[in-house]
Write a protein that holds these residues in place. Structure first.
Motif, PDB file in Angstrom:
ATOM      1  N   ARG A 139       1.614   6.799  -6.632  1.00 43.99           N
ATOM      2  CA  ARG A 139       0.500   7.663  -7.033  1.00 43.99           C
ATOM      3  C   ARG A 139       0.808   9.129  -6.742  1.00 43.99           C
ATOM      4  O   ARG A 139       0.513  10.014  -7.554  1.00 43.99           O
ATOM      5  CB  ARG A 139      -0.779   7.247  -6.295  1.00 43.99           C
ATOM      6  N   LYS A 140       1.409   9.393  -5.593  1.00 47.95           N
ATOM      7  CA  LYS A 140       1.774  10.760  -5.234  1.00 47.95           C
ATOM      8  C   LYS A 140       2.738  11.347  -6.259  1.00 47.95           C
ATOM      9  O   LYS A 140       2.585  12.498  -6.698  1.00 47.95           O
ATOM     10  CB  LYS A 140       2.410  10.768  -3.847  1.00 47.95           C
ATOM     11  N   ARG A 157       0.831  -1.208   0.000  1.00 50.35           N
ATOM     12  CA  ARG A 157       0.000   0.000   0.000  1.00 50.35           C
ATOM     13  C   ARG A 157       0.863   1.254   0.000  1.00 50.35           C
ATOM     14  O   ARG A 157       0.628   2.195  -0.778  1.00 50.35           O
ATOM     15  CB  ARG A 157      -0.914   0.010   1.231  1.00 50.35           C
ATOM     16  N   ASN A 158       1.878   1.294   0.859  1.00 49.56           N
ATOM     17  CA  ASN A 158       2.730   2.473   0.955  1.00 49.56           C
ATOM     18  C   ASN A 158       3.512   2.719  -0.337  1.00 49.56           C
ATOM     19  O   ASN A 158       3.671   3.870  -0.769  1.00 49.56           O
ATOM     20  CB  ASN A 158       3.699   2.316   2.127  1.00 49.56           C
ATOM     21  N   LEU A 196       0.984   4.076  -2.878  1.00 46.09           N
ATOM     22  CA  LEU A 196       0.622   5.456  -2.544  1.00 46.09           C
ATOM     23  C   LEU A 196       1.745   6.411  -2.921  1.00 46.09           C
ATOM     24  O   LEU A 196       1.491   7.514  -3.427  1.00 46.09           O
ATOM     25  CB  LEU A 196       0.313   5.572  -1.052  1.00 46.09           C
TER      26      LEU A 196
END
Length: 246
Positions: free
Chosen positions: A89-90, A82-83, A86
């Motif tokens: 995506r950032k 997940r990290n 993310l």
């Protein structure tokens, strides 16, 4: 659930699930009297984990080593996945914002400083990727296309024609299954062509395919031969890499 139902649920092919079974990566918990594979909830949880690792570029051999390790912590792995996603995506959101600002600047709508031109274009390593490398090994290192330094203009033109011919062949197959015999034969030609100019182990070939989708410059050029070709090549290259490692 039977194999066809699982394939449709996960968005992968039946042949891929058969391959996972054959190499001992995902063995279904049950088999009917007629010989049909039956997948349990535990199998579905493991398949999800496998596909997350695949998305992050890990080869199947390494995934099998990770998930069968007695010390493997599934929850910790999911949190790290997940990290990493993310963070990715950032980074993409920041790059898109800079791209939009640049377009507006070129249209004369807004001013833009030199510093603003490069906002979001940070190619330093993802801290979560570094954690993944430390935890699970250095199996998913990205590799770029080998330099073609020795080619003459004539040889380069011939190479471009050869590449275009393979692109056109793959474009004609892009609506078929990436793991079909025809698609794999065509992507095998692409692999052979690349290996003429550098070393492409399976994991590097897979990473290159992912770059075709992640880098919009590659996507734009490849999709000139047919919309969706870059994504099709990524998927076909992943299957080809898996089979090389099997």
């Amino acid at each position: 659930m039977r194999v066809k139902e699982v394939a449709e649920l996960a968005g992968i092919s039946v042949r891929t699930l058969h391959h996972y079974d054959e190499i001992g990566l995902l063995v279904p918990d049950g088999v009917t009297e007629a010989g049909y594979r039956i997948y349990s909830e535990r199998n579905l949880e493991m398949l999800q984990q496998i596909l997350f690792f695949r998305e992050l570029g890990f080869p199947l051999k390494r995934i099998k080593e990770i998930v069968t390790d007695p010390n493997f912590d599934r929850l910790a792995a999911l949190e790290l996945h997940r990290n990493m996603l993310l963070e990715r995506r950032k980074r993409l959101d920041n790059m898109l914002a800079t791209l939009e600002k640049t377009i507006r600047h070129m249209k004369g709508e807004i001013p833009m400083t030199a510093q603003e031109r490069f906002e979001g274009l940070d190619f330093s390593k993802n801290p979560y990727e570094e954690e993944a490398r430390k935890r699970w090994g250095d199996e998913a290192v990205d590799q770029s296309i080998a330099a073609l330094r020795s080619l003459s203009k004539e040889e380069m033109a011939g190479l471009q024609n050869e590449m275009s011919a393979i692109y056109r062949k793959l474009a004609g197959l892009r609506h078929t299954a990436p793991d079909s015999d025809e698609a794999q034969a065509a992507i095998g030609e692409w692999y052979s062509l690349l290996r003429r100019f550098g070393n492409y182990p399976p994991e590097a070939f897979r990473s290159l395919g992912q770059m075709y989708v992640d880098d919009e410059r590659f996507t734009k050029n490849i999709d000139k031969f047919g919309e969706g070709l870059a994504a099709f090549m990524r998927d076909a290259m992943a299957v080809y890499a898996d089979r090389l490692q099997a």
